[in-house]
Scaffold this active site. Structure first.
Site, PDB file in Angstrom:
ATOM      1  N   SER A  20     -34.996  29.286  12.076  1.00 39.83           N
ATOM      2  CA  SER A  20     -34.462  28.685  13.314  1.00 39.83           C
ATOM      3  C   SER A  20     -32.957  28.423  13.177  1.00 39.83           C
ATOM      4  O   SER A  20     -32.218  28.538  14.161  1.00 39.83           O
ATOM      5  CB  SER A  20     -35.205  27.398  13.677  1.00 39.83           C
ATOM      6  OG  SER A  20     -34.928  26.371  12.770  1.00 39.83           O
ATOM      7  N   ASN A  21     -32.499  28.124  11.973  1.00 42.36           N
ATOM      8  CA  ASN A  21     -31.050  27.949  11.788  1.00 42.36           C
ATOM      9  C   ASN A  21     -30.320  29.286  11.896  1.00 42.36           C
ATOM     10  O   ASN A  21     -29.224  29.347  12.451  1.00 42.36           O
ATOM     11  CB  ASN A  21     -30.755  27.274  10.442  1.00 42.36           C
ATOM     12  CG  ASN A  21     -30.942  25.773  10.522  1.00 42.36           C
ATOM     13  OD1 ASN A  21     -30.108  25.071  11.076  1.00 42.36           O
ATOM     14  ND2 ASN A  21     -32.062  25.287  10.012  1.00 42.36           N
ATOM     15  N   MET A  97     -35.041  29.196  -0.074  1.00 40.78           N
ATOM     16  CA  MET A  97     -35.737  28.283  -0.976  1.00 40.78           C
ATOM     17  C   MET A  97     -35.755  28.748  -2.432  1.00 40.78           C
ATOM     18  O   MET A  97     -36.733  28.577  -3.138  1.00 40.78           O
ATOM     19  CB  MET A  97     -37.156  28.042  -0.467  1.00 40.78           C
ATOM     20  CG  MET A  97     -37.179  27.322   0.871  1.00 40.78           C
ATOM     21  SD  MET A  97     -36.198  25.781   0.837  1.00 40.78           S
ATOM     22  CE  MET A  97     -36.643  25.044   2.405  1.00 40.78           C
ATOM     23  N   ASN A 114     -24.663  25.393   2.401  1.00 41.83           N
ATOM     24  CA  ASN A 114     -26.098  25.096   2.495  1.00 41.83           C
ATOM     25  C   ASN A 114     -26.295  23.970   3.494  1.00 41.83           C
ATOM     26  O   ASN A 114     -25.420  23.098   3.628  1.00 41.83           O
ATOM     27  CB  ASN A 114     -26.658  24.685   1.134  1.00 41.83           C
ATOM     28  CG  ASN A 114     -28.158  24.441   1.189  1.00 41.83           C
ATOM     29  OD1 ASN A 114     -28.902  25.213   1.803  1.00 41.83           O
ATOM     30  ND2 ASN A 114     -28.622  23.372   0.573  1.00 41.83           N
ATOM     31  N   HIS A 116     -28.985  20.882   4.451  1.00 46.14           N
ATOM     32  CA  HIS A 116     -30.094  20.123   3.864  1.00 46.14           C
ATOM     33  C   HIS A 116     -30.561  19.066   4.871  1.00 46.14           C
ATOM     34  O   HIS A 116     -29.733  18.326   5.419  1.00 46.14           O
ATOM     35  CB  HIS A 116     -29.654  19.473   2.549  1.00 46.14           C
ATOM     36  CG  HIS A 116     -30.786  18.780   1.875  1.00 46.14           C
ATOM     37  ND1 HIS A 116     -31.774  19.477   1.207  1.00 46.14           N
ATOM     38  CD2 HIS A 116     -31.131  17.472   1.803  1.00 46.14           C
ATOM     39  CE1 HIS A 116     -32.664  18.619   0.752  1.00 46.14           C
ATOM     40  NE2 HIS A 116     -32.304  17.400   1.092  1.00 46.14           N
TER      41      HIS A 116
HETATM   42  C1  GAR Z   1     -34.141  23.556   7.443  1.00 47.36           C
HETATM   43  O1  GAR Z   1     -34.600  22.308   7.902  1.00 47.36           O
HETATM   44  C2  GAR Z   1     -33.212  23.369   6.279  1.00 47.36           C
HETATM   45  O2  GAR Z   1     -32.448  22.204   6.351  1.00 47.36           O
HETATM   46  C3  GAR Z   1     -34.177  23.311   5.127  1.00 47.36           C
HETATM   47  O3  GAR Z   1     -35.127  24.285   5.415  1.00 47.36           O
HETATM   48  C4  GAR Z   1     -35.296  24.355   6.828  1.00 47.36           C
HETATM   49  C5  GAR Z   1     -35.274  25.803   7.240  1.00 47.36           C
HETATM   50  O4  GAR Z   1     -35.627  25.930   8.568  1.00 47.36           O
HETATM   51  N1  GAR Z   1     -33.524  23.533   3.878  1.00 47.36           N
HETATM   52  C6  GAR Z   1     -33.827  22.893   2.770  1.00 47.36           C
HETATM   53  O5  GAR Z   1     -34.706  22.050   2.708  1.00 47.36           O
HETATM   54  C7  GAR Z   1     -32.977  23.249   1.582  1.00 47.36           C
HETATM   55  N2  GAR Z   1     -33.189  22.357   0.498  1.00 47.36           N
HETATM   56  P1  GAR Z   1     -35.386  27.288   9.336  1.00 47.36           P
HETATM   57  O6  GAR Z   1     -35.975  28.396   8.471  1.00 47.36           O
HETATM   58  O7  GAR Z   1     -36.135  27.120  10.633  1.00 47.36           O
HETATM   59  O8  GAR Z   1     -33.904  27.457   9.514  1.00 47.36           O
END
Ligand code: GAR
Length: 214
Positions: A20-21, A97, A114, A116
């Site tokens: 989603s990001n 991840m 990154n 978080h």
């Molecule tokens: C996001 O909330 C991001 O902040 C987190 O994974 C999610 C990915 O969502 N990242 C971490 O926890 C890193 N330590 P997405 O795949 O929908 O973008």
């Protein structure tokens, strides 16, 4: 192809999951919000929906797994080769991840972002939202930082708090966090692309070159 003349930064997004990001970054790019172009999406997970999102937007994808290689060092060499081959200026980790290898970080220092889903240095790791919720904190939030060799330890670029109300559930908190992320990450990329991030030790200053912050 170098983007030196246009000043357009060539961006690689690394994502392991839903993406989603990544989507928020693609949408911002489509509105010319930042002076950069996502030229590559890399995933270490073949079934990551992020890969599908990239394909839907005609963005080049690469996917390989750590387990495809004899050693971590061979995997990292392949990552560096891929980044050089595509003339990448900025690496954006968006739900990637897997810790990046030290050689990748060394070669792209202060060129890796990154996001978080907590207010670092609290609730590091892979379950930032749940860990904050379970702990019972009243305020959590989102952090964008440069990546260094540690786990979620690099210099902080942006942070925004998110209040946890009594009636919040883990699901409503996740929604609130993602909403903040999807605004904050494109903004961090914009600042990077405008060369407005000045690192002084652990502190990152936002330099006002000639544009106001919007
Ligand atoms: C996001 O909330 C991001 O902040 C987190 O994974 C999610 C990915 O969502 N990242 C971490 O926890 C890193 N330590 P997405 O795949 O929908 O973008």
């Amino acid at each position: 192809m170098s983007s030196f003349l246009s000043g357009l930064k060539r961006i690689a997004v690394f994502a392991s999951g839903f993406g989603s990001n990544l989507q928020a970054l693609i949408d911002s790019q489509n509105k010319n919000y930042f002076n950069g172009k996502i030229v590559l999406v890399f995933s270490n997970n073949e079934s990551a929906y992020a890969i599908q999102r990239a394909k839907n937007s005609n963005i080049k994808t690469e996917c390989f797994l750590l387990s495809d290689f004899n050693s971590r060092s061979d995997f990292d060499k392949k990552i560096i080769y891929m980044l050089k081959e595509n003339n990448i200026d900025l690496i954006v980790l968006a739900g990637y991840m897997l810790l990046l290898g030290e050689e990748v970080i060394k070669q792209y220092r202060y060129k890796i972002l990154n996001i978080h889903p907590a207010l670092l240095p609290a609730f590091k790791g892979t379950h930032g939202i749940k860990d904050a919720f379970d702990y019972g904190v009243k305020v959590t939030g989102v952090t964008v930082h440069f990546v260094d060799e540690g786990l979620d330890t690099g210099p902080i670029i942006l942070q925004e708090p998110v209040i946890i109300e009594d009636n919040d559930t883990l699901e409503t908190l996740e929604e609130k966090i993602h909403k903040v992320e999807h605004k904050m990450y494109p903004y961090a990329v914009k600042l990077f692309c405008e060369n407005r991030l000045l690192v002084e030790g652990r502190r990152v200053k936002i330099v006002d070159v000639n544009k106001p912050i919007d």
